[in-house]
Design a protein around this motif. Sequence first.
Motif, PDB file in Angstrom:
ATOM      1  N   PHE A   8     -10.622   3.569  -7.176  1.00 35.31           N
ATOM      2  CA  PHE A   8      -9.709   3.109  -6.124  1.00 35.31           C
ATOM      3  C   PHE A   8      -9.073   4.282  -5.382  1.00 35.31           C
ATOM      4  O   PHE A   8      -8.879   4.215  -4.173  1.00 35.31           O
ATOM      5  CB  PHE A   8      -8.621   2.187  -6.686  1.00 35.31           C
ATOM      6  N   GLU A  35     -17.044   1.297  -1.831  1.00 39.76           N
ATOM      7  CA  GLU A  35     -16.956  -0.157  -1.955  1.00 39.76           C
ATOM      8  C   GLU A  35     -17.998  -0.665  -2.946  1.00 39.76           C
ATOM      9  O   GLU A  35     -17.719  -1.550  -3.756  1.00 39.76           O
ATOM     10  CB  GLU A  35     -17.124  -0.821  -0.588  1.00 39.76           C
ATOM     11  N   LEU A  38     -16.867   0.111  -6.497  1.00 38.39           N
ATOM     12  CA  LEU A  38     -15.860  -0.858  -6.949  1.00 38.39           C
ATOM     13  C   LEU A  38     -16.518  -2.177  -7.347  1.00 38.39           C
ATOM     14  O   LEU A  38     -16.174  -2.751  -8.391  1.00 38.39           O
ATOM     15  CB  LEU A  38     -14.811  -1.102  -5.865  1.00 38.39           C
ATOM     16  N   LYS A  39     -17.467  -2.650  -6.547  1.00 33.13           N
ATOM     17  CA  LYS A  39     -18.104  -3.939  -6.823  1.00 33.13           C
ATOM     18  C   LYS A  39     -19.088  -3.861  -7.982  1.00 33.13           C
ATOM     19  O   LYS A  39     -19.065  -4.702  -8.883  1.00 33.13           O
ATOM     20  CB  LYS A  39     -18.813  -4.456  -5.572  1.00 33.13           C
ATOM     21  N   ILE A  44     -15.118  -5.456  -9.103  1.00 36.82           N
ATOM     22  CA  ILE A  44     -14.037  -5.892  -8.220  1.00 36.82           C
ATOM     23  C   ILE A  44     -14.618  -6.928  -7.258  1.00 36.82           C
ATOM     24  O   ILE A  44     -15.610  -6.667  -6.575  1.00 36.82           O
ATOM     25  CB  ILE A  44     -13.431  -4.697  -7.445  1.00 36.82           C
ATOM     26  N   GLU A  46     -12.874  -8.505  -4.727  1.00 41.93           N
ATOM     27  CA  GLU A  46     -12.362  -8.388  -3.368  1.00 41.93           C
ATOM     28  C   GLU A  46     -11.089  -7.546  -3.384  1.00 41.93           C
ATOM     29  O   GLU A  46     -10.287  -7.647  -4.311  1.00 41.93           O
ATOM     30  CB  GLU A  46     -12.024  -9.794  -2.849  1.00 41.93           C
ATOM     31  N   VAL A  47     -10.928  -6.736  -2.349  1.00 41.58           N
ATOM     32  CA  VAL A  47      -9.631  -6.120  -2.103  1.00 41.58           C
ATOM     33  C   VAL A  47      -8.880  -7.119  -1.238  1.00 41.58           C
ATOM     34  O   VAL A  47      -9.308  -7.436  -0.130  1.00 41.58           O
ATOM     35  CB  VAL A  47      -9.758  -4.752  -1.402  1.00 41.58           C
ATOM     36  N   VAL A  59      -2.503  -1.413  -3.658  1.00 37.69           N
ATOM     37  CA  VAL A  59      -3.788  -2.065  -3.477  1.00 37.69           C
ATOM     38  C   VAL A  59      -3.781  -3.313  -4.351  1.00 37.69           C
ATOM     39  O   VAL A  59      -3.553  -3.231  -5.555  1.00 37.69           O
ATOM     40  CB  VAL A  59      -4.954  -1.147  -3.911  1.00 37.69           C
ATOM     41  N   TYR A  60      -4.025  -4.465  -3.727  1.00 40.26           N
ATOM     42  CA  TYR A  60      -4.104  -5.736  -4.438  1.00 40.26           C
ATOM     43  C   TYR A  60      -5.560  -6.174  -4.413  1.00 40.26           C
ATOM     44  O   TYR A  60      -6.188  -6.198  -3.354  1.00 40.26           O
ATOM     45  CB  TYR A  60      -3.211  -6.781  -3.769  1.00 40.26           C
ATOM     46  N   TYR A  61      -6.085  -6.532  -5.581  1.00 34.21           N
ATOM     47  CA  TYR A  61      -7.502  -6.843  -5.690  1.00 34.21           C
ATOM     48  C   TYR A  61      -7.737  -7.959  -6.693  1.00 34.21           C
ATOM     49  O   TYR A  61      -6.857  -8.282  -7.501  1.00 34.21           O
ATOM     50  CB  TYR A  61      -8.284  -5.586  -6.092  1.00 34.21           C
ATOM     51  N   GLU A  67      -5.583 -11.805  -9.555  1.00 38.34           N
ATOM     52  CA  GLU A  67      -5.087 -10.763  -8.660  1.00 38.34           C
ATOM     53  C   GLU A  67      -4.342  -9.714  -9.475  1.00 38.34           C
ATOM     54  O   GLU A  67      -3.477 -10.033 -10.288  1.00 38.34           O
ATOM     55  CB  GLU A  67      -4.158 -11.337  -7.586  1.00 38.34           C
ATOM     56  N   SER A  69      -3.003  -5.295  -9.228  1.00 36.89           N
ATOM     57  CA  SER A  69      -2.609  -4.282  -8.242  1.00 36.89           C
ATOM     58  C   SER A  69      -2.570  -2.902  -8.880  1.00 36.89           C
ATOM     59  O   SER A  69      -2.465  -2.754 -10.100  1.00 36.89           O
ATOM     60  CB  SER A  69      -1.248  -4.616  -7.636  1.00 36.89           C
TER      61      SER A  69
END
Length: 96
Positions: A8, A35, A38-39, A44, A46-47, A59-61, A67, A69
């Motif tokens: 992140f 990205e 992260l995925k 992850i 979604e951001v 950052v909230y994901y 959810e 952060s």
Amino acid sequence: MKSLQDAFYNWLSIKVVSDARPNDKAAKETLEHFELVLKEDHKIEEVVRLEYNEDLYFVYYLLNGEEKSMRFPKDLIDFMLNAIEREPDKYPIIEE
């Protein structure tokens, strides 16, 4: 990248640069790379959103449907963009 926090950190640092330089192909490609990290590496979903104040980025994901952060010091995240802005000749925009 082993740590979700490191992933992140890298993603957010280049996102700040990419947002400030929307025509920069290298920044866009680097953002896309992080990205994927992260995925694919950290699952992850979604951001959800980014927020910031004078001192911090938040950052909230979504991870496993929940959810979560993270927060990062603004001066550390903005370091790369500040370096580019101080010496733009060293960091030319490579357009698509």
